[in-house]
Design an enzyme around this catalytic site. Structure first.
Site, mmCIF file in Angstrom:
data_model
loop_
_atom_site.group_PDB
_atom_site.id
_atom_site.type_symbol
_atom_site.label_atom_id
_atom_site.label_comp_id
_atom_site.label_asym_id
_atom_site.label_seq_id
_atom_site.Cartn_x
_atom_site.Cartn_y
_atom_site.Cartn_z
ATOM 1 N N CYS A 1 -4.787 -70.957 -21.361
ATOM 2 C CA CYS A 1 -5.298 -70.327 -20.139
ATOM 3 C C CYS A 1 -5.878 -68.936 -20.353
ATOM 4 O O CYS A 1 -6.288 -68.280 -19.394
ATOM 5 C CB CYS A 1 -4.187 -70.286 -19.094
ATOM 6 S SG CYS A 1 -3.588 -71.933 -18.673
ATOM 7 N N HIS B 1 -2.981 -61.778 -14.427
ATOM 8 C CA HIS B 1 -2.957 -63.222 -14.700
ATOM 9 C C HIS B 1 -2.184 -63.920 -13.584
ATOM 10 O O HIS B 1 -2.661 -64.927 -13.042
ATOM 11 C CB HIS B 1 -2.308 -63.470 -16.056
ATOM 12 C CG HIS B 1 -2.245 -64.904 -16.444
ATOM 13 N ND1 HIS B 1 -3.377 -65.666 -16.664
ATOM 14 C CD2 HIS B 1 -1.189 -65.734 -16.649
ATOM 15 C CE1 HIS B 1 -3.024 -66.896 -17.004
ATOM 16 N NE2 HIS B 1 -1.698 -66.966 -16.984
ATOM 17 N N PHE C 1 -0.332 -70.871 -22.624
ATOM 18 C CA PHE C 1 0.719 -71.585 -23.354
ATOM 19 C C PHE C 1 0.609 -71.311 -24.851
ATOM 20 O O PHE C 1 -0.482 -71.190 -25.394
ATOM 21 C CB PHE C 1 0.596 -73.086 -23.117
ATOM 22 C CG PHE C 1 1.235 -73.579 -21.842
ATOM 23 C CD1 PHE C 1 1.844 -72.717 -20.956
ATOM 24 C CD2 PHE C 1 1.232 -74.933 -21.535
ATOM 25 C CE1 PHE C 1 2.436 -73.174 -19.786
ATOM 26 C CE2 PHE C 1 1.817 -75.411 -20.369
ATOM 27 C CZ PHE C 1 2.423 -74.536 -19.491
ATOM 28 N N LYS D 1 -5.571 -65.723 -8.284
ATOM 29 C CA LYS D 1 -5.044 -67.094 -8.246
ATOM 30 C C LYS D 1 -4.336 -67.401 -6.931
ATOM 31 O O LYS D 1 -4.048 -68.573 -6.644
ATOM 32 C CB LYS D 1 -4.106 -67.326 -9.432
ATOM 33 C CG LYS D 1 -4.821 -67.340 -10.777
ATOM 34 C CD LYS D 1 -3.860 -67.595 -11.926
ATOM 35 C CE LYS D 1 -4.556 -67.542 -13.274
ATOM 36 N NZ LYS D 1 -4.995 -66.173 -13.636
ATOM 37 N N HIS E 1 -4.774 -71.824 -10.162
ATOM 38 C CA HIS E 1 -4.855 -71.544 -11.598
ATOM 39 C C HIS E 1 -5.883 -72.487 -12.223
ATOM 40 O O HIS E 1 -5.634 -73.680 -12.389
ATOM 41 C CB HIS E 1 -3.487 -71.718 -12.240
ATOM 42 C CG HIS E 1 -3.417 -71.223 -13.654
ATOM 43 N ND1 HIS E 1 -4.531 -70.739 -14.325
ATOM 44 C CD2 HIS E 1 -2.382 -71.137 -14.534
ATOM 45 C CE1 HIS E 1 -4.173 -70.380 -15.547
ATOM 46 N NE2 HIS E 1 -2.878 -70.605 -15.699
ATOM 47 N N GLU F 1 4.853 -60.228 -16.571
ATOM 48 C CA GLU F 1 3.590 -59.487 -16.553
ATOM 49 C C GLU F 1 3.741 -58.174 -15.783
ATOM 50 O O GLU F 1 3.259 -57.124 -16.228
ATOM 51 C CB GLU F 1 2.477 -60.320 -15.926
ATOM 52 C CG GLU F 1 1.139 -59.594 -15.906
ATOM 53 C CD GLU F 1 0.003 -60.396 -15.313
ATOM 54 O OE1 GLU F 1 -1.180 -59.962 -15.441
ATOM 55 O OE2 GLU F 1 0.259 -61.467 -14.713
#
Length: 412
Positions: free
Chosen positions: A162, A302, A398, A334, A339, A313
């Protein structure tokens, strides 16, 4: 060293299939999350996603060509065509050997793979398409864009989950800085909302299950968040050396001035609980841009709406920026887009560019109670006006892949 400026932008998204439509709806806090209609979701834990609508691939590419492309390639090519047109590029008048394409996808042609597997099992091996592999592989978005425009410069399809969009943009910036290309078409695309992926993510308890209220399902930094919402689309920009853009008198939207990448080296799925890799990537990006913490005017997080991801984060931002953290607004696109996986970084970079240009910070939708464990205090729940020059955009994926870019409003 050459400067890398943005001269064109293109978007396919759940909030619209042009930059103008997407950005306008984002500013208004509208949601692109809706019920999944492409398959029966009755037995699924999650029945919602950020789906692209009103996208006519056959009308755009012709029936024959559209059927040769997986949906993620269709999105990438459509967004790239927008970006190139927006940039006013004429490939007959520039050196195609010095035009690169850096566009990736996290999952690639999953739709094609599943369709052809069903054909194999139902109709036999003779009926499987000979185009299965070229339609499925993740590099085909970049390849198709290169073929479409006849560009023969460096062509790369980064696969960093991502964080792909920021990886592509950051590496493209480096290519231009080094004088190895004049123009790079960069970003990411994804189209992975399938029965298999929704089932898998759902069984991993990664997805929001607010099926009765799709627009309120994605809730970054909110105490009631319960997972991310899968989405799809593409975000592509045209990066160009400043000297090349000025020679052709191009309109310049902004500038990429810094890039940082890191690895969590922690887990295949879970982010580092203290956000160590995220902090390292942000610190590296700021150093690359020669920017101090106090100079950052906005952070595009993110922030996927997962419990651990948002917390790690937020804490990474707080640790890195220290006392400045409370002064820097943090926004989470998002919350409205969902996402978009490999497409997220490209689309969110475009939103950040627009934010700096117009002096508007989009809201973080559905933020009703800020989670104190995220360590943040300045996450606007409504659109905010501000004079901004420099923004930071985070993308994590990931495997612990982290990519951060620093964007600056163009000032000559």
């Amino acid at each position: 060293m050459e400067r890398a400026v943005i001269t064109g932008m293109g978007v396919i998204s759940p909030l619209g299939n042009t930059v103008g439509e997407m950005w306008g709806r984002l500013k208004q806090g509208e949601s692109g999350i809706r019920r999944i209609e492409s398959f029966d979701t009755e037995r699924y834990k999650t029945r919602i996603a950020g789906t692209v609508v009103d996208f006519d691939a056959e009308g755009r590419f012709g029936r024959k060509e559209a059927r040769k492309m997986d949906r993620f390639v269709q999105f990438a090519l459509a967004a790239a065509e927008q970006a190139v047109e927006d940039a006013g590029l004429s490939f007959e008048q520039i050196d195609r050997e010095r035009v690169g394409v850096y566009v990736g996808s996290g999952i690639g042609g999953l739709n094609t793979l599943l369709e052809q597997d069903a054909i194999l099992r139902g109709r036999g091996p003779e009926r499987v398409s000979p185009l299965l592999v070229p339609m499925m592989i993740a590099n085909m978005a970049a390849a198709s864009i290169s073929i479409r425009f006849g560009t023969t410069g460096p062509t790369l399809a980064p696969v960093t989950a991502c964080s792909i969009g920021n990886t592509a943009i950051g590496e493209a910036m480096r290519l231009i800085r080094l004088g190895l290309a004049d123009v790079v078409i960069a970003g990411g695309a994804e189209a992975a909302i399938t029965e298999l992926s929704v089932a898998s993510f759902g069984n991993a308890h990664a997805l929001s299950a607010r099926n009765e209220d799709p627009a309120r399902a994605s809730r970054p930094f909110d105490t009631q968040r319960d997972g991310f919402v899968m989405s799809e689309g593409a975000g592509i920009i045209v990066l160009e050396s400043l000297s090349h853009a000025q020679r052709r008198e191009a309109r310049i939207y902004g500038e990429i001035i810094g890039y940082g990448a890191s690895s969590d080296a922690y887990h295949v799925v879970a982010t580092h609980p203290e956000g160590a890799g995220a902090q390292q990537a942000m610190r590296t990006a700021l150093a690359d841009a020669a920017v101090q913490a106090a100079e950052v005017d906005v952070i595009s997080a993110h922030a996927t709406s997962t419990e651990l991801g948002d917390r790690s984060e937020g804490q990474a931002i707080s640790r890195l920026f220290g006392g400045e953290a409370s002064q820097i607004p943090v926004t989470a696109n998002k919350s409205m887009l969902g996402h978009m996986l490999g497409a997220a970084g490209g689309v969110e970079a475009i939103a950040l560019i627009q934010s700096l240009r117009e002096g508007v910070i989009p809201p973080t939708a559905n933020l009703e109670q800020l989670d104190p464990e995220c360590g943040l205090s300045n996450v606007p729940a409504a659109a905010t006006q501000a004079d901004m020059r420099i923004g930071l955009s985070n993308s994590f994926g990931f495997g612990g892949h982290n990519a951060v870019i620093v964007v600056k409003r163009f000032e000559g």
